[in-house]
Design an enzyme around this catalytic site. Structure first.
Site, PDB file in Angstrom:
ATOM      1  N   VAL A 191       0.890  -1.167  -0.114  1.00 54.41           N
ATOM      2  CA  VAL A 191      -0.037  -0.027   0.033  1.00 54.41           C
ATOM      3  C   VAL A 191       0.923   1.250  -0.031  1.00 54.41           C
ATOM      4  O   VAL A 191       1.943   1.316   0.583  1.00 54.41           O
ATOM      5  CB  VAL A 191      -1.009  -0.079   1.281  1.00 54.41           C
ATOM      6  CG1 VAL A 191      -1.676   1.442   1.230  1.00 54.41           C
ATOM      7  CG2 VAL A 191      -1.786  -1.095   1.350  1.00 54.41           C
ATOM      8  N   CYS A 192       0.448   2.238  -0.762  1.00 60.49           N
ATOM      9  CA  CYS A 192       1.141   3.721  -0.558  1.00 60.49           C
ATOM     10  C   CYS A 192      -0.183   4.682  -0.938  1.00 60.49           C
ATOM     11  O   CYS A 192      -1.230   4.344  -0.632  1.00 60.49           O
ATOM     12  CB  CYS A 192       2.307   3.712  -1.775  1.00 60.49           C
ATOM     13  SG  CYS A 192       1.621   3.732  -3.624  1.00 60.49           S
ATOM     14  N   ALA A 193       0.530   5.987  -1.249  1.00 63.36           N
ATOM     15  CA  ALA A 193      -0.631   6.905  -1.397  1.00 63.36           C
ATOM     16  C   ALA A 193      -1.380   6.783  -2.631  1.00 63.36           C
ATOM     17  O   ALA A 193      -2.599   6.932  -2.432  1.00 63.36           O
ATOM     18  CB  ALA A 193       0.199   8.381  -1.563  1.00 63.36           C
TER      19      ALA A 193
ATOM     20  N   GLY B  22      -0.559   4.144  -5.295  1.00 61.18           N
ATOM     21  CA  GLY B  22      -0.678   3.040  -5.915  1.00 61.18           C
ATOM     22  C   GLY B  22       0.815   2.749  -6.928  1.00 61.18           C
ATOM     23  O   GLY B  22       1.031   1.759  -7.238  1.00 61.18           O
TER      24      GLY B  22
ATOM     25  N   MET C  97      -4.022   4.644  -1.035  1.00 60.32           N
ATOM     26  CA  MET C  97      -4.781   5.049   0.211  1.00 60.32           C
ATOM     27  C   MET C  97      -5.778   5.985  -0.421  1.00 60.32           C
ATOM     28  O   MET C  97      -6.935   6.421   0.011  1.00 60.32           O
ATOM     29  CB  MET C  97      -4.099   5.883   1.096  1.00 60.32           C
ATOM     30  CG  MET C  97      -2.988   4.853   1.858  1.00 60.32           C
ATOM     31  SD  MET C  97      -3.952   3.794   2.895  1.00 60.32           S
ATOM     32  CE  MET C  97      -4.697   5.014   4.373  1.00 60.32           C
TER      33      MET C  97
END
Length: 377
Positions: A71-73, A75, A99
Site C-alpha cells: 500500500v502507498c498513497a 498505487g 490510500m
C-alpha cells in the site's frame, strides 16, 4: 508487473476473517498519521527505497508464506514494492490506487431490520465516517451522506425505495458532504440547521427543534433535537425513541471537539449544556449511532458502530455529572491536531467553494479528527 487488488477486494478479504499482511511503503510519518485499520490486518511499514536498497530478505517481519498487500498513497510505489517482493520469491499484490482508493471506499451494514423498517449504517473505514439510510415502505431517509452518492442510490435501488429526505447533522469539517448533491439528484428535500450554513449558496430546509419527519408505512418518526457543542447548530435525530443518530455530539469513545470555529471554551459550554439538558433526558437503552468512529475496536460483533447510551455513560466520566468548569477545562484543553483542510472543507460544504473531483479527493485525504477521544475514562 505486479498484480493488484481493489479496495473492495481488500475489505472483503479482511471481513472474511482472513489474516491480511499489509505492507505500507509510505514514509513513517504518513503511516503513523493515517493507515488501514482492521482487526484482521497485520501492519508492516517499510519504504520501497529500503526494499530496493537492501533486499526484502533483510526484513524478517515480511513473511514468505503469505500474500502481502502493498500500500502507498496512490498505487505507484506499492506496485514497485510488490514487483521487488515477487522477484525475490514472495507473493505480493498492490492495492490499486492506494490510500486514495481506500479513502473513497464505503460499505453498508444493517443495524436493525424488521418487517417495516430497516436502519442501515454506511461505513467509510478510511475516514471513520458513518452515514445512515432509514428504509420503510417505499421511502428512505439518508443522514450525513458522503460525497460519493452512488452508494446511497445503490441501497435505495436494492430496497426499491425512493429517497425522500436528506439530512445533515451539522456542517462537516473533515469530509465533503453529499447531502445537497444527493437531494438534487433524487429530488429530495435537504435539511440542515440554518446556523450551520452561514452565507452559503446551497438550497436547504432549516432544521428546527422538535421537527418530526414521518415516513414509510411504519409508525416511526424522526425527531430533530438540537445538540450544540461540536458546532452551534449540531442536530441529532431520535428515531422512534430507540436510536439516536448523534452526529458529532457523542461518540462511542468520546465527545465532539468544540474548537473548529475558533471558540473552544464557548462551544464547550454549549456542549456541557447539551449533555446536561438533552443527553441526560435520554434513556440508557437508546442506541447511539454517531457520524464518526475512531478505530476498528469500536465495530460491534454485529458489524456496525454504536453503543447503548448507558454503556457510553459508564465509560465517559464527563457524562457522569461533573461540574461545568471541569467539563469545559477537559474538553477545551486537550484537543490535539485539527482535521486536515477543515476550513476549506467547511467552505465547500456551505457552497462557497466548488472543487473538482480530483481536488475534492485531495482535500479528504487523511483521518478524521472530530472526536475528543481522551474523554473516555
Amino acid at each position: 508487473m505486479s498484480m493488484s487488488i481493489t479496495a473492495q477486494e481488500l475489505h472483503d478479504q479482511m471481513e472474511n476473517n482472513r489474516e491480511t499482511i499489509i505492507l505500507d511503503v509510505r514514509a513513517t510519518s504518513a503511516y503513523l498519521e493515517w493507515h488501514i485499520d482492521h482487526q484482521n490486518a497485520n501492519l508492516i511499514n517499510i519504504q520501497t527505497s529500503k526494499l530496493k536498497a537492501s533486499g526484502p530478505e533483510v526484513f524478517t517481519e515480511i513473511p514468505r508464506d503469505k500474500e502481502i498487500v502493498c500500500v502507498c498513497a496512490h498505487g505507484n510505489a506499492s506496485e514497485e514494492a510488490a514487483d521487488i517482493l515477487n522477484e525475490h520469491g514472495y507473493h505480493a499484490v498492490s492495492l490499486r490506487n492506494g490510500m486514495s482508493a481506500w479513502s473513497e471506499f464505503y460499505y453498508p451494514t444493517s443495524v436493525v431490520s424488521t418487517d417495516d423498517f430497516e436502519l442501515i449504517q454506511v461505513i467509510r473505514p478510511a475516514k471513520g465516517c458513518l452515514s445512515y439510510v432509514l428504509v420503510s415502505g417505499d421511502d428512505a431517509i439518508v443522514v450525513d451522506p458522503g460525497r460519493h452518492t452512488d452508494i446511497y442510490m445503490d441501497i435505495a435501488a436494492k430496497h426499491s425505495v425512493q429517497i425522500r429526505e436528506v439530512l445533515d447533522t451539522h456542517c462537516h469539517a473533515d469530509h465533503i458532504s453529499g447531502g445537497s448533491a444527493l437531494a438534487s439528484r433524487v429530488g429530495a428535500n435537504y435539511w440542515i440547521a440554518a446556523s450551520e450554513m452561514g452565507e452559503g449558496r446551497i438550497n436547504f430546509h432549516s432544521l428546527e427543534d422538535g421537527l418530526r419527519i414521518p415516513f414509510g408505512t411504519s409508525k416511526l418518526d424522526v425527531i430533530a433535537i438540537p445538540t450544540p457543542g461540536h458546532t452551534p447548530g449540531s442536530t441529532s435525530f431520535l428515531v422512534n425513541d430507540q436510536y439516536l443518530l448523534s452526529g458529532d455530539t457523542v461518540f462511542v469513545s468520546g465527545l465532539g471537539r468544540p474548537d473548529l470555529g475558533g471558540k473552544a471554551r464557548e462551544w464547550a459550554a454549549l456542549l456541557y449544556d447539551t449533555v446536561r439538558t438533552k443527553l441526560n433526558q435520554i434513556d440508557d437503552q437508546v442506541l447511539i449511532l454517531p457520524a464518526h468512529y475512531s478505530g476498528s475496536d469500536e465495530v460491534t460483533q454485529q458489524g456496525y458502530v454504536g453503543a447503548r447510551l448507558g454503556e457510553i455513560r459508564a465509560t465517559n466520566h464527563l457524562l457522569q455529572g461533573v461540574s461545568e468548569d471541569e467539563f469545559t477545562d477537559s474538553v477545551a484543553g486537550n484537543l490535539g491536531l485539527t482535521p486536515p483542510n477543515y476550513t476549506t472543507i467547511v467552505h465547500v460544504n456551505r457552497g462557497e467553494l466548488f472543487p473538482s473531483d480530483e481536488e475534492a479527493t485531495e482535500l479528504e485525504i487523511g483521518p478524521n479528527r472530530c472526536a475528543v477521544k481522551h474523554l473516555v475514562g
